[in-house]
Design a protein around this motif. Structure first.
Motif, PDB file in Angstrom:
ATOM      1  N   MET A 293       0.847  -1.195   0.000  1.00  0.00           N
ATOM      2  CA  MET A 293       0.000   0.000   0.000  1.00  0.00           C
ATOM      3  C   MET A 293       0.885   1.249   0.000  1.00  0.00           C
ATOM      4  N   GLU A 294       0.529   2.216  -0.844  1.00  0.00           N
ATOM      5  CA  GLU A 294       1.320   3.443  -0.943  1.00  0.00           C
ATOM      6  C   GLU A 294       1.035   4.349   0.255  1.00  0.00           C
ATOM      7  N   LEU A 295       2.105   4.810   0.897  1.00  0.00           N
ATOM      8  CA  LEU A 295       1.958   5.675   2.054  1.00  0.00           C
ATOM      9  C   LEU A 295       1.700   7.113   1.610  1.00  0.00           C
ATOM     10  N   PRO A 296       0.939   7.896   2.380  1.00  0.00           N
ATOM     11  CA  PRO A 296       0.688   9.291   2.013  1.00  0.00           C
ATOM     12  C   PRO A 296       1.966  10.107   2.120  1.00  0.00           C
ATOM     13  N   LEU A 297       2.096  11.104   1.211  1.00  0.00           N
ATOM     14  CA  LEU A 297       3.272  11.952   1.221  1.00  0.00           C
ATOM     15  C   LEU A 297       3.286  12.863   2.442  1.00  0.00           C
ATOM     16  N   VAL A 298       2.104  13.267   2.884  1.00  0.00           N
ATOM     17  CA  VAL A 298       1.974  14.152   4.049  1.00  0.00           C
ATOM     18  C   VAL A 298       1.194  13.400   5.122  1.00  0.00           C
ATOM     19  N   PRO A 299       1.713  13.370   6.342  1.00  0.00           N
ATOM     20  CA  PRO A 299       0.985  12.641   7.397  1.00  0.00           C
ATOM     21  C   PRO A 299      -0.365  13.281   7.666  1.00  0.00           C
ATOM     22  N   PRO A 300      -1.351  12.495   8.034  1.00  0.00           N
ATOM     23  CA  PRO A 300      -2.688  13.041   8.319  1.00  0.00           C
ATOM     24  C   PRO A 300      -2.627  14.066   9.452  1.00  0.00           C
ATOM     25  N   LEU A 301      -3.607  14.961   9.443  1.00  0.00           N
ATOM     26  CA  LEU A 301      -3.680  15.972  10.498  1.00  0.00           C
ATOM     27  C   LEU A 301      -3.789  15.301  11.864  1.00  0.00           C
TER      28      LEU A 301
ATOM     29  N   THR B 263      -1.358  13.876  13.441  1.00  0.00           N
ATOM     30  CA  THR B 263      -0.276  12.915  13.665  1.00  0.00           C
ATOM     31  C   THR B 263       1.063  13.638  13.651  1.00  0.00           C
ATOM     32  N   SER B 264       2.074  13.011  14.205  1.00  0.00           N
ATOM     33  CA  SER B 264       3.398  13.623  14.290  1.00  0.00           C
ATOM     34  C   SER B 264       4.456  12.612  13.893  1.00  0.00           C
ATOM     35  N   VAL B 265       5.421  13.075  13.113  1.00  0.00           N
ATOM     36  CA  VAL B 265       6.539  12.222  12.728  1.00  0.00           C
ATOM     37  C   VAL B 265       7.824  12.944  13.109  1.00  0.00           C
ATOM     38  N   PRO B 266       8.910  12.230  13.326  1.00  0.00           N
ATOM     39  CA  PRO B 266      10.168  12.888  13.692  1.00  0.00           C
ATOM     40  C   PRO B 266      10.636  13.824  12.581  1.00  0.00           C
TER      41      PRO B 266
END
Length: 212
Positions: free
Chosen positions: A1-9, A11-14
């Motif tokens: 499955m292709e991951l979204p380019l921008v994380p959903p509102l 959520t937080s990524v490093p």
């Protein structure tokens, strides 16, 4: 499955600063990392140009309505897209990039120029040896606004200027490109006809006729 380019509102990524801790670097390491970032930015700009050029190739002008058909551009001057590209492509690209149509058109022109005719400049950009502001300047001066110029002249100017381009300020680079283009274009056109002689023919000096 292709991951979204921008994380959903929500959520937080490093961040990169967390993954590659800045605080832990020495001044020398920070300087080297900044240089590496500049090379990566150049390579990313080159990749973007390749994507735009390939995307434009998917939308050829031949697919548009032809002159005389309802909804077609009334003349080539009415088309805002570069030659060979659908007149609707800048709108599609602007929507994709969330930018103005004029910006999308300019980006398309740069992409086609650098991936088709100024390939040596594009190669320097891909390798990070030339930054985007300087590559863009070369594209502006040797691209669409001088597209009626002999391609051999354009290639000669690029070859003459490119080796030193990375070390020149943008203003000096622009001046150098214009000077080289003017000189080589004039040389390619040949010397102008002598004034007062239609068609460039030389008149015999007064008192000197044929056979004298």
């Amino acid at each position: 499955m292709e991951l979204p380019l921008v994380p959903p509102l929500g959520t937080s990524v490093p961040s990169l600063g967390e993954l590659l801790p800045v605080y832990a670097r020495s001044p020398e390491e920070k300087a080297r990392e900044l240089q590496r970032v500049q090379r990566l930015k150049a390579a990313l700009a080159a990749y973007e140009l390749e994507l735009v050029a390939a995307f434009a190739a998917d939308r050829p002008a031949s697919a548009d309505r032809q002159p005389g058909e309802p909804g077609a551009a009334t003349s080539p001057d009415d088309r805002a897209a570069p030659d060979g590209v659908s007149e609707f492509f800048p709108d599609e690209l602007a929507l994709t990039l969330n930018c103005a149509r004029a910006s999308a058109t300019t980006l398309t022109e740069h992409a086609l120029t650098l991936t088709r005719s100024l390939t040596a400049t594009h190669t320097e950009l891909t390798q990070g040896r030339l930054d985007w502001p300087r590559a863009r300047t070369i594209s502006e001066e040797l691209g669409w606004k001088v597209r009626g110029t002999d391609p051999a002249v354009i290639a000669a100017v690029e070859a003459a200027v490119l080796p030193a381009a990375a070390s020149l300020p943008v203003r000096r680079l622009k001046a150098r490109l214009r000077a080289e283009l003017a000189a080589r274009d004039a040389a390619a056109s040949g010397p102008p006809p002598e004034q007062g002689a239609p068609g460039g023919q030389r008149h015999a000096p007064p008192g000197r006729g044929r056979g004298q």
